[in-house]
Design a protein around this motif. Structure first.
Motif, PDB file in Angstrom:
ATOM      1  N   PHE A   1      -4.607   5.132  -7.546  1.00 13.67           N
ATOM      2  CA  PHE A   1      -5.140   3.923  -7.128  1.00 13.67           C
ATOM      3  C   PHE A   1      -3.923   4.007  -5.705  1.00 13.67           C
ATOM      4  CE2 PHE A   1      -3.891  -0.341  -4.453  1.00 13.67           C
ATOM      5  CZ  PHE A   1      -5.650  -0.742  -4.470  1.00 13.67           C
ATOM      6  N   ASN A   2      -4.643   4.987  -4.262  1.00 15.90           N
ATOM      7  CA  ASN A   2      -4.085   5.586  -3.485  1.00 15.90           C
ATOM      8  C   ASN A   2      -4.220   5.180  -1.717  1.00 15.90           C
ATOM      9  OD1 ASN A   2      -1.661   7.394  -4.714  1.00 15.90           O
ATOM     10  ND2 ASN A   2      -4.123   8.361  -4.998  1.00 15.90           N
ATOM     11  N   PRO A   3      -3.830   3.477  -1.561  1.00 13.46           N
ATOM     12  CA  PRO A   3      -4.300   3.173  -0.359  1.00 13.46           C
ATOM     13  C   PRO A   3      -2.985   3.973   0.586  1.00 13.46           C
ATOM     14  CG  PRO A   3      -4.539   1.522  -1.696  1.00 13.46           C
ATOM     15  CD  PRO A   3      -3.820   2.336  -2.258  1.00 13.46           C
ATOM     16  N   ARG A   4      -3.349   3.801   1.539  1.00 12.72           N
ATOM     17  CA  ARG A   4      -2.087   4.256   2.958  1.00 12.72           C
ATOM     18  C   ARG A   4      -1.272   2.934   3.377  1.00 12.72           C
ATOM     19  NH1 ARG A   4      -3.157   4.212   8.801  1.00 12.72           N
ATOM     20  NH2 ARG A   4      -5.206   4.901   8.411  1.00 12.72           N
ATOM     21  N   PHE A   5      -1.678   1.815   2.075  1.00 11.41           N
ATOM     22  CA  PHE A   5      -0.908   0.769   2.049  1.00 11.41           C
ATOM     23  C   PHE A   5       0.280   1.083   1.245  1.00 11.41           C
ATOM     24  CE2 PHE A   5      -4.082  -1.615   0.504  1.00 11.41           C
ATOM     25  CZ  PHE A   5      -3.468  -1.726  -0.745  1.00 11.41           C
ATOM     26  N   LEU A   6      -0.036   1.470  -0.060  1.00 14.72           N
ATOM     27  CA  LEU A   6       0.925   1.394  -0.549  1.00 14.72           C
ATOM     28  C   LEU A   6       1.930   2.424  -0.707  1.00 14.72           C
ATOM     29  CD1 LEU A   6       1.560   0.570  -3.661  1.00 14.72           C
ATOM     30  CD2 LEU A   6      -0.057   2.804  -4.116  1.00 14.72           C
TER      31      LEU A   6
END
Ligand SMILES: Nc1nc(=O)c2c([nH]1)NC[C@@H]1CN(c3ccc(C(=O)N[C@@H](CCC(=O)O)C(=O)O)cc3)CN21
Ligand SMILES: CC(C)C(=O)C(=O)O
Ligand SMILES: [Mg+2]
Length: 272
Positions: free
Chosen positions: A234-239
């Motif tokens: 799971f790699n969204p920018r916000f993480l």
């Protein structure tokens, strides 16, 4: 023996509104079980969310839709037994509040009665206004959730940034104001352009807790397993990952396997 009593300040829904008024940022993380919740509470996190993301993280489903009210209550009661300070918010799962306000109230009451949690969260704006009012009238604090609402994923088809169009931005601010007016104590704002999120936070006096909504909001929330680096796909920018537990745990467990095979474990000291 020293009996100096530690000052113990429990976080309440009122504390959160006061924090916004004083410009103190609010920290929020998810937890779904006793052991993790004990660590999160002990580390000083203000709000623990028993999120329906348990459907993904705990049960391995692709979306949040399959998790049931009974399963949410099981997770919530485990978390309740662990905490001494944090405010506990529990997601109403998909299908437990959309049919009508009475069903919504019944579901919220079950969560409060059977888990001992302090409040509930549900997704949506004016579509769920009457349901939220019903729950609030019963004395149950409600946190709203606007922007990317994962329970509606099949309506949108993707997890992209929400409210990029002018009309959607206007509707979002209206929904936030409406949630404040009817009495919600805070709102989660998910995947919204940061300048719009800032406007939403300035438009209401209840705290806006962002996930992928920039830093000009009143607090931040992340899924615990994401920020610990346990969900490495799971790699969204916000993480932001604070650990890489997926790798560290893999190494520790492989070491154990190897020690067992080599009869290195248990040692003479580790037996009776
Ligand atoms: N592990 C986990 N973390 C979460 O934050 C989370 C869950 N599960 N399950 C429920 C919802 C779903 N959430 C999501 C899901 C996907 C993105 C996301 O940004 N996905 C893609 C981009 C998709 C796109 O732009 O089309 C990504 O970059 O990973 C964000 C929040 C937040 N919630
Ligand atoms: C991502 C947060 C806000 C959530 O609703 C969840 O974990 O279910
Ligand atoms: Mg959720």
């Amino acid at each position: 023996m020293s009996t100096a009593k530690k000052e113990y300040k429990r976080v309440t829904v009122k504390t959160l509104v006061d924090m916004k008024a004083h410009g103190e940022k609010i920290s929020m993380l998810t937890a779904y079980d006793y052991s993790m919740a004990k660590i999160v509470d002990g580390a000083g996190v203000d709000v623990i969310l028993v999120g329906d993301s348990a459907s993904n993280v705990m049960a391995g489903h692709e979306t949040t839709l399959p998790i049931t009210l009974d399963q949410m209550i099981y997770h919530a009661s485990s978390v309740v037994r662990a905490i001494t300070r944090a405010l506990i918010v529990v997601d109403l799962p998909f299908g437990s509040y959309q049919s009508d306000p009475k069903e919504a109230l019944r579901s919220a009451i079950r969560i409060m009665k059977e888990s001992g949690a302090h409040s509930v969260k549900l997704e949506g704006g004016k579509e769920v206004k009457e349901s939220i009012k019903r729950i609030l009238h019963a004395g149950i604090p409600v946190m709203g959730h606007l922007g990317l609402t994962p329970q509606s994923i099949y309506k949108f088809g993707t997890y992209t940034v929400r409210a990029k169009e002018e009309q959607e931005a206007v509707n979002l601010i209206e929904d936030a104001k409406m949630l404040e007016r009817i009495g919600c104590f805070a709102i989660v704002l998910e995947k919204i352009p940061s300048d719009l999120a800032k406007k939403v936070a300035e438009s209401v006096s209840i705290p806006i807790i962002g996930i992928g909504a920039g830093h000009d909001v009143d607090g931040q929330v992340l899924v615990l397993h994401d920020m610990l680096g346990m969900t490495h796909e799971f790699n969204p920018r916000f993480l932001r990952r604070y650990l890489n537990l997926y790798d560290d745990m893999t190494n520790a467990i492989s070491q154990y396997v190897s020690d067992v095979k080599r009869v290195d474990f248990p040692s003479d000291e580790e037996q009776y």
